[in-house]
Design a protein around this motif. Structure first.
Motif, short mmCIF file in Angstrom:
data_model
loop_
_atom_site.label_atom_id
_atom_site.label_comp_id
_atom_site.label_asym_id
_atom_site.label_seq_id
_atom_site.Cartn_x
_atom_site.Cartn_y
_atom_site.Cartn_z
N LYS A 14 2.82 -7.23 3.91
CA LYS A 14 3.21 -6.20 2.95
C LYS A 14 4.49 -5.49 3.39
O LYS A 14 5.23 -4.94 2.58
CB LYS A 14 2.10 -5.16 2.78
N TRP A 15 4.72 -5.46 4.71
CA TRP A 15 5.91 -4.80 5.24
C TRP A 15 7.04 -5.79 5.56
O TRP A 15 8.15 -5.38 5.85
CB TRP A 15 5.55 -4.00 6.50
N THR A 83 7.05 -0.41 2.84
CA THR A 83 6.62 -1.76 2.50
C THR A 83 7.72 -2.45 1.69
O THR A 83 8.74 -1.84 1.33
CB THR A 83 5.33 -1.73 1.66
N ILE A 90 -0.48 1.57 2.03
CA ILE A 90 -1.09 0.57 1.15
C ILE A 90 -2.61 0.72 1.22
O ILE A 90 -3.17 1.17 2.22
CB ILE A 90 -0.68 -0.88 1.51
N TRP A 98 -0.98 2.33 7.18
CA TRP A 98 0.47 2.48 7.30
C TRP A 98 0.93 1.89 8.62
O TRP A 98 0.12 1.58 9.50
CB TRP A 98 0.91 3.93 7.12
#
Length: 335
Positions: A14-15, A83, A90, A98
């Motif tokens: 996601k990041w 992200t 998220i 995080w």
């Protein structure tokens, strides 16, 4: 909680910070869950907030950390990484997650008198940042000394323990020490405390949350209190002193270390005589709160509980009460 490598990779994606090369659960943290994650792009901390944490409080904490970084605060803090969609947080498996870049440094405990000036400077600069930026978490002011909350908790625990038919050593120690501590807490006067302005403070600047490289502080971690409460600067100072300038075995205030701390701090921000006189009372209340928490652990989480700490914290609270005038006299001699 446990999480598989595949699940960590799903989160890390996601990041967009590369592929995992290793990960491990951190043993640090009583309520948050942290994983140290190494990827092809570096080293990170993946953090899951506790379920009881309100999302708006977590969002304020991450805003606060970002602001510290943008304001060029001279120490590293856990700055949230955005992200791929530009978010700080998220949602995954009902939890709020995080990510921040790992802060290098080691924990030093106990803190020697040679390192006290660096600690005092860091806290003074941190307080100047707060005074300048006037950040607001929307919370009400914290009650002086956490007095009502602690008294309520102790009375509840006392009544519960008295009803026990079979009392073990921990129960007997708690009952005996509680009788000594309650009058001390009830004796605290809060008139001046209530007059002091309050800010969203770290309020837990103990050695475990301060990272060092040599004789310099490299970073500060665990700012979770900033989203949930406010308090005055002298409480932040007294809590730091409680951990950094008390003797390792008995937790009695080391006046040489404390004077050195206040001398350096006041080069950046002056304290009033009345603020300084609150220090032994705040520390005393802090040890009574620690006593209450330790007994709660004895009843509810015995694996983390340490029986000797009941007497230790009680004795420390009583020592600060009995030596209050001596401490104030010594601290008021600082020019």
């Amino acid at each position: 909680m446990r999480i598989s490598k595949e699940e960590v990779q799903i989160l890390i994606d996601k990041w967009g910070v590369g592929d995992i090369t290793s990960y491990e659960k951190s043993t640090k943290g009583e309520s948050n869950h942290n994983w140290i994650v190494k990827t092809t792009h570096g080293k990170f901390i993946l953090r899951r907030a506790p379920d009881f944490r309100k999302l708006k409080d977590l969002k304020f904490e991450l805003f606060y950390l970002t602001k510290l970084n943008e304001d060029k605060f001279p120490y590293k803090v856990p700055v949230p990484i955005k992200t791929n969609r530009g978010q700080d947080i998220i949602k995954y498996k009902k939890g709020n997650w995080w990510l921040y870049r790992y802060i290098e440094g080691k924990i030093i405990e106990p803190i020697s008198i040679q390192l006290i000036p660096e600690l005092a400077r860091m806290i003074a600069l941190y307080h100047l940042f707060l005074k300048k930026n006037m950040l607001s978490n929307g919370k009400s002011e914290t009650e002086a000394f956490d007095k009502t909350t602690t008294i309520k908790d102790l009375k509840k625990l006392y009544a519960k323990t008295q009803r026990m038919v079979h009392k073990e050593a921990k129960h007997k120690i708690f009952l005996a020490e509680c009788v000594k501590l309650m009058p001390l807490l009830e004796s605290l006067k809060s008139d001046y405390y209530k007059k002091l302005p309050q800010y969203p403070l770290h309020r837990d600047l103990n050695p475990e949350n301060i990272l060092w490289e040599g004789n310099k502080i490299s970073g500060i971690i665990d700012f979770e209190n900033v989203g949930t409460m406010n308090d005055n600067f002298i409480t932040d100072i007294a809590i730091a002193i409680m951990f950094a300038t008390t003797t390792e075995k008995e937790h009695k205030l080391d006046l040489n270390k404390t004077r050195k701390f206040l001398e350096v701090y006041q080069k950046y921000r002056r304290l009033s005589k009345q603020e300084i006189e609150l220090i032994p009372d705040i520390i005393m209340a802090g040890f009574i709160g620690a006593f209450s928490w330790q007994y709660w652990l004895q009843l509810n989480d015995p694996e983390r509980a340490q029986l000797h700490r009941l007497k230790l914290y009680s004795n420390a609270a009583q020592w600060h009460y009995l030596n209050r005038d001596k401490i104030i006299k010594a601290l008021n001699e600082i020019k």
